[in-house]
Design an enzyme around this catalytic site. Sequence first.
Site, mmCIF file in Angstrom:
data_model
loop_
_atom_site.group_PDB
_atom_site.id
_atom_site.type_symbol
_atom_site.label_atom_id
_atom_site.label_comp_id
_atom_site.label_asym_id
_atom_site.label_seq_id
_atom_site.Cartn_x
_atom_site.Cartn_y
_atom_site.Cartn_z
ATOM 1 N N ALA A 24 0.823 -1.223 0.000
ATOM 2 C CA ALA A 24 0.000 0.000 0.000
ATOM 3 C C ALA A 24 0.852 1.267 0.000
ATOM 4 O O ALA A 24 0.526 2.238 -0.690
ATOM 5 C CB ALA A 24 -0.921 -0.007 1.217
ATOM 6 N N PRO A 45 8.821 -8.885 -3.938
ATOM 7 C CA PRO A 45 8.385 -10.204 -4.434
ATOM 8 C C PRO A 45 6.969 -10.153 -4.997
ATOM 9 O O PRO A 45 6.650 -10.856 -5.935
ATOM 10 C CB PRO A 45 8.431 -11.098 -3.182
ATOM 11 C CG PRO A 45 9.224 -10.352 -2.159
ATOM 12 C CD PRO A 45 9.147 -8.899 -2.498
ATOM 13 N N PRO A 189 -11.699 11.719 -14.163
ATOM 14 C CA PRO A 189 -11.156 10.835 -15.191
ATOM 15 C C PRO A 189 -9.667 10.505 -15.080
ATOM 16 O O PRO A 189 -9.211 9.546 -15.685
ATOM 17 C CB PRO A 189 -11.419 11.616 -16.481
ATOM 18 C CG PRO A 189 -11.440 13.047 -16.050
ATOM 19 C CD PRO A 189 -12.012 13.059 -14.670
ATOM 20 N N ASP A 212 -10.154 2.338 -6.586
ATOM 21 C CA ASP A 212 -10.042 1.567 -7.826
ATOM 22 C C ASP A 212 -8.749 1.894 -8.549
ATOM 23 O O ASP A 212 -8.128 2.919 -8.296
ATOM 24 C CB ASP A 212 -11.197 1.935 -8.758
ATOM 25 C CG ASP A 212 -12.452 1.156 -8.428
ATOM 26 O OD1 ASP A 212 -12.358 0.205 -7.647
ATOM 27 O OD2 ASP A 212 -13.518 1.525 -8.956
ATOM 28 N N LYS A 234 -9.781 -3.535 -10.106
ATOM 29 C CA LYS A 234 -10.382 -4.606 -10.899
ATOM 30 C C LYS A 234 -9.718 -4.542 -12.266
ATOM 31 O O LYS A 234 -10.197 -3.889 -13.162
ATOM 32 C CB LYS A 234 -11.890 -4.401 -11.012
ATOM 33 C CG LYS A 234 -12.617 -4.732 -9.730
ATOM 34 C CD LYS A 234 -14.076 -4.386 -9.862
ATOM 35 C CE LYS A 234 -14.372 -3.120 -9.125
ATOM 36 N NZ LYS A 234 -15.626 -2.506 -9.446
ATOM 37 N N GLY A 265 -13.097 5.843 -10.200
ATOM 38 C CA GLY A 265 -12.752 6.642 -11.375
ATOM 39 C C GLY A 265 -14.008 7.262 -11.979
ATOM 40 O O GLY A 265 -15.083 6.653 -11.957
ATOM 41 N N ASP A 267 -17.354 9.011 -12.597
ATOM 42 C CA ASP A 267 -18.541 9.163 -11.736
ATOM 43 C C ASP A 267 -18.918 7.787 -11.174
ATOM 44 O O ASP A 267 -18.882 6.797 -11.903
ATOM 45 C CB ASP A 267 -19.704 9.719 -12.571
ATOM 46 C CG ASP A 267 -20.938 9.922 -11.710
ATOM 47 O OD1 ASP A 267 -21.088 11.020 -11.167
ATOM 48 O OD2 ASP A 267 -21.727 8.952 -11.542
ATOM 49 N N MET A 349 -15.172 1.025 -22.397
ATOM 50 C CA MET A 349 -14.773 -0.389 -22.271
ATOM 51 C C MET A 349 -14.987 -1.137 -23.588
ATOM 52 O O MET A 349 -15.375 -2.306 -23.582
ATOM 53 C CB MET A 349 -15.581 -1.070 -21.151
ATOM 54 C CG MET A 349 -15.345 -0.450 -19.799
ATOM 55 S SD MET A 349 -16.312 -1.228 -18.489
ATOM 56 C CE MET A 349 -17.899 -0.476 -18.750
HETATM 57 C C1 LIG Z 1 -15.601 0.609 -15.455
HETATM 58 S S1 LIG Z 1 -15.691 2.002 -16.502
HETATM 59 C C2 LIG Z 1 -15.810 3.274 -15.302
HETATM 60 C C3 LIG Z 1 -16.237 4.599 -15.870
HETATM 61 C C4 LIG Z 1 -16.188 5.714 -14.841
HETATM 62 N N1 LIG Z 1 -17.106 5.477 -13.762
HETATM 63 C C5 LIG Z 1 -16.463 7.079 -15.454
HETATM 64 O O1 LIG Z 1 -17.481 7.695 -15.171
HETATM 65 O O2 LIG Z 1 -15.594 7.549 -16.222
HETATM 66 C C6 LIG Z 1 -14.036 2.101 -17.089
HETATM 67 C C7 LIG Z 1 -13.956 2.684 -18.476
HETATM 68 O O3 LIG Z 1 -14.053 4.096 -18.433
HETATM 69 C C8 LIG Z 1 -13.274 4.643 -19.467
HETATM 70 N N2 LIG Z 1 -12.246 5.518 -18.860
HETATM 71 C C9 LIG Z 1 -12.082 5.766 -17.556
HETATM 72 N N3 LIG Z 1 -11.089 6.677 -17.372
HETATM 73 C C10 LIG Z 1 -10.632 6.981 -18.598
HETATM 74 C C11 LIG Z 1 -9.625 7.881 -19.094
HETATM 75 N N4 LIG Z 1 -8.890 8.620 -18.271
HETATM 76 N N5 LIG Z 1 -9.436 7.946 -20.413
HETATM 77 C C12 LIG Z 1 -10.187 7.223 -21.268
HETATM 78 N N6 LIG Z 1 -11.141 6.375 -20.867
HETATM 79 C C13 LIG Z 1 -11.367 6.267 -19.550
HETATM 80 C C14 LIG Z 1 -12.659 3.502 -20.232
HETATM 81 O O4 LIG Z 1 -13.537 3.171 -21.296
HETATM 82 C C15 LIG Z 1 -12.646 2.429 -19.183
HETATM 83 O O5 LIG Z 1 -12.587 1.155 -19.759
#
Ligand SMILES: C[S@@+](CC[C@H](N)C(=O)[O-])C[C@H]1O[C@@H](n2cnc3c(N)ncnc32)[C@H](O)[C@@H]1O
Length: 419
Positions: A24, A45, A189, A212, A234, A265, A267, A349
């Site tokens: 951590a 390790p 983001p 996350d 994840k 990450g 919202d 994604m």
């Molecule tokens: C599980 S989703 C979560 C999205 C997040 N809750 C949001 O509102 O941005 C993860 C996806 O968000 C997008 N993503 C998140 N951060 C990003 C970034 N800095 N640049 C580009 N895509 C991003 C990608 O498509 C990634 O696979």
Amino acid sequence: MTSNPYPLGLRLDGRRVVVVGGGAVATRRVPALLDAGADVLLVAPELTPALRARVDAGRLHWVPRRFAPEDLDGAWLVQVAIDDPIAAASVSAVAAERRIFCVRADDRTAATAWTPAVTRHGPVTVAVFGGGDPRRAMTVRDAIRDLLAVRLAADGSTPAQSRPHAPTAATPGVTGRAAGRVALVGAGPGDPELITVRGWRLLTEADVVVADRLVPGLLLDELRPDVELVDASKIPYGPSRAQEEINQILVDRALAGAVVVRLKGGDPYVFGRGGEELLACAEAGVPVTVVPGVTSSIAAPSAAGIPVTHRGVAHEFTVVSGHLAPDSPASLVRWDALAGLRGTLVILMGLKNLAAITATLIAHGRSPQTPAAVVQEATTGTQRVLRSTLGEVAADLLAADLRPPAVVVVGDVVGALDG
Ligand SMILES: C[S@@+](CC[C@H](N)C(=O)[O-])C[C@H]1O[C@@H](n2cnc3c(N)ncnc32)[C@H](O)[C@@H]1O
């Protein structure tokens, strides 16, 4: 009695910094070193998933074993991020022999260098030493940070603090809190400055932070040292922690009286599973506050110069997950219907399934000439942007070797601001 430290700003661009430990503490320390351009060698390790993701992305070198003296060859600085005092002392001894400054997480009195509490505002970095008391340093740093935030807001450079209605009881202050609680906080983001003022304040009040992989590492670097950091990364196709386990951690810590921040990450409610966490807490009687975040679905296009709507070009935008292929029986998306829309399509994604997605959209009528773009790691120092068309983007993506996290934007808005 110890003398005061001599403050310095280390210019680490391309310089080797060795971090010993992969837990951590290292997870919190490494992002600031990478941000400073250091050539980081991690000796441990095992690594947390968040550190492993940085290794996989080629950001740092990893030596998967315990420390050996030759690891310090060519190093300018070493950070010891292990809690075994004997092992830490032996790293310190090798560093001292070689006149390399050594930061120690386990014992600051034995260290030859201290890391300050830091707050960053664009090009300005404020570093505070608390005379050997990290809590005092954090308190002063937080006060300076608040002053700077107020000053910037008065200048019009920072949005004023928003006060959305909390779903449950009002949030008590740091002092006098009796019971535990959970805040689901959107971290934005990627750029650490894109967290909301409220999200930041809750982070400074947290006893436990459950984070996350996609949350900005520099936010974690600024946490108080006594904060428990739980890595809930994840990583796609890699080691993962079940959502139930995360829910349980939130509930258990809050019921034990802790102020818990679940930092996600973007919202929390945009493909963030925030709803499940809220329900789990509510079921256990734990008060929850939700702090919206700047979502990548809008911020990533924006950071690439693409407005998701534009007068006379697009009157709608649709955000869709591409994590399942269009022909997957589990998919809830009507790709055929989306192909009939004229507006902007933002796909999260979606890299793995992009060829199948674009073929399906074209088969159902969207023109292959429709402009398309991919934005990788938006708003960070490593952002990459690819511009293409719906017909070509899947092939261009492979050729350019773009990787997650990335957002795909389809629609005429992609070229709307091009001169
Ligand atoms: C599980 S989703 C979560 C999205 C997040 N809750 C949001 O509102 O941005 C993860 C996806 O968000 C997008 N993503 C998140 N951060 C990003 C970034 N800095 N640049 C580009 N895509 C991003 C990608 O498509 C990634 O696979």
